[in-house]
Design an enzyme around this catalytic site. Structure first.
Site, short mmCIF file in Angstrom:
data_model
loop_
_atom_site.label_atom_id
_atom_site.label_comp_id
_atom_site.label_asym_id
_atom_site.label_seq_id
_atom_site.Cartn_x
_atom_site.Cartn_y
_atom_site.Cartn_z
N SER A 1 0.83 -1.21 0.00
CA SER A 1 0.00 0.00 0.00
C SER A 1 0.87 1.26 0.00
O SER A 1 0.58 2.21 -0.72
CB SER A 1 -1.00 0.00 1.15
OG SER A 1 -0.35 -0.12 2.37
N ASP B 1 7.09 2.70 6.31
CA ASP B 1 6.88 2.13 4.97
C ASP B 1 6.94 3.19 3.87
O ASP B 1 7.71 3.04 2.91
CB ASP B 1 5.55 1.35 4.92
CG ASP B 1 5.51 0.24 5.97
OD1 ASP B 1 6.55 -0.07 6.56
OD2 ASP B 1 4.42 -0.32 6.19
C1 GLA Z 1 3.41 -1.99 9.51
C2 GLA Z 1 3.27 -0.47 9.61
C3 GLA Z 1 4.61 0.19 9.95
C4 GLA Z 1 5.28 -0.48 11.15
C5 GLA Z 1 5.29 -1.99 10.99
C6 GLA Z 1 5.81 -2.68 12.21
O1 GLA Z 1 4.22 -2.30 8.41
O2 GLA Z 1 2.80 0.05 8.40
O3 GLA Z 1 4.42 1.56 10.18
O4 GLA Z 1 4.68 -0.08 12.34
O5 GLA Z 1 4.00 -2.50 10.70
O6 GLA Z 1 7.15 -2.37 12.42
#
Ligand code: GLA
Length: 381
Positions: free
Chosen positions: A130, A174
């Site tokens: 995403s 991310d």
């Molecule tokens: C998901 C969330 C991130 C982070 C990870 C765990 O990927 O989108 O922001 O918190 O989990 O590290």
């Protein structure tokens, strides 16, 4: 400008079929996090790298008034009205709507457009499909609007899309790595300061992504539960975020907050491990990095409780397969992927051994990809 990836060829072909040649084509990668899990929303440290799978957006302006149209190779077609103020957050196009809507809120006007999307990032596998979509779309829309590309600001906007439009209370990791990654390097990111420092993998090692092929939606209560437990722990400890907490203070938390104490212990020790891992990378110390990854998995499994049977199985199998230096679950958890640091020369034997044992142990077929650290988002020719 970067060369065309397989997803780029498909996004452009999709665009041509419906609307002709695109005016702008952009790509953004998925990511795998080497260490530093569930630390980003606690103001802490993460150490992800972009992977060699992209999401690609092809875009062209239209004169069809307020109506934009988007076609996804995986999800079909949707129409978006630029005057619309909200969207059903469970609709796949909410990511597209969110980026365009929030850019508009920043005074960035793109008019109406046609957009086609293709991706090689496995969807729902905790590899950040995403964020890759949001970042690629933001890059394309900014280019169409003649605006400059500010990676950290764009990542913050994409995080708001998740938090405010999609309803996923995720952190900055991310979109930030998808926007900022430097080819050939993982990145140590300080999620409070948004400071990004490139780090090379140890010499003679490669990253293996191990897909359990189990899936779980992140927009569910477990992620939000963990986040609020961290908030309660920080309040009790009197710190702005768990990044500022000390382990001996955490251990003094009362038994009625035993749950919060375990969550906080994970975050505080994971931040330390992440800084030590970055240091190990500076010293080209593969063994130290691998040991920290193994310890991270134990902490995520026992203190943070975000692993799951398939992830535990594949991590244990990886850790005992030839050439493995360290392995852990990666991303939000519960399902999806693990990551392993592997001796390059043994990588193919490692991949076959993991697939074989995983099939015998669980009855499922795992997918294994070896990935070099890829570059962050870019425009394509
Ligand atoms: C998901 C969330 C991130 C982070 C990870 C765990 O990927 O989108 O922001 O918190 O989990 O590290």
């Amino acid at each position: 400008m970067t060369n065309r990836t397989p997803a780029a060829q498909r996004a452009i072909a999709l665009h041509r079929e419906s609307w002709g040649k695109p005016a702008v084509v952009s790509r953004a990668p998925g990511r795998v996090n080497l260490i530093g899990e569930h630390t980003d929303y606690n103001g802490g440290y993460v150490l992800p790298m972009a992977i060699e799978f992209d999401t690609v957006v092809a875009l062209s302006p239209t004169r069809s008034g307020r109506r934009s149209t988007v076609i996804s190779e995986d999800f079909g077609k949707a129409a978006l009205d630029s005057k619309r103020e909200s969207i059903d957050s469970t609709h796949w196009a909410s990511y597209v709507f969110g980026v365009s809507h929030l850019l508009h809120g920043h005074g960035i006007s793109t008019g109406s457009w046609n957009c086609s999307i293709a991706t090689d990032v496995p969807i729902g596998a905790c590899l950040s499909s995403s964020a890759a979509l949001e970042v690629a779309l933001a890059a394309a829309l900014l280019q169409l609007a003649g605006e400059s590309w500010e990676p950290a600001e764009t990542a913050q906007l994409c995080q708001r899309v998740e938090n405010e439009v999609v309803g996923m209370p995720c952190g900055i990791m991310d979109p930030l790595i998808s926007a900022c990654a430097i080819a050939g390097h993982a990145s140590l990111i300080d999620c409070r300061l948004l400071d990004v420092r490139p780090r090379r993998l140890p010499e003679g090692t490669v990253t293996a992504i191990l897909d359990t092929t189990t899936r779980r939606e992140l927009v569910d209560s477990a992620y939000a539960d963990r986040r609020s437990a961290c908030g309660r722990a920080a309040d009790w400890l009197g710190v702005a975020a768990l990044r500022d907490a000390r382990l001996d203070d955490v251990e003094r938390m009362p038994d009625e907050l035993a749950n919060e104490r375990r969550r906080a212990r994970h975050v505080v020790t994971e931040n330390e491990r992440t800084l030590e891992a970055a240091q190990a990378m500076c010293e080209d110390d593969a063994e130290a990095l691998g040991a920290l990854m193994n310890a991270s998995h134990v902490s995520l499994r026992d203190d943070y409780e975000v692993s799951g049977p398939a992830l535990d199985a594949i991590v244990e199998i990886a850790q005992t397969s030839p050439g493995c230096i360290g392995a852990r679950m990666t991303g939000g958890g519960f399902a999806g992927c693990a990551v392993a640091l592997v001796d390059t020369e043994a990588a193919n034997a490692f991949a076959s051994a993991v697939q074989e044992s995983y099939r015998v142990t669980t009855g499922f077929d795992a997918r294994v990809w070896l990935s070099r650290p890829a570059a962050g988002a870019s425009l394509l020719d």
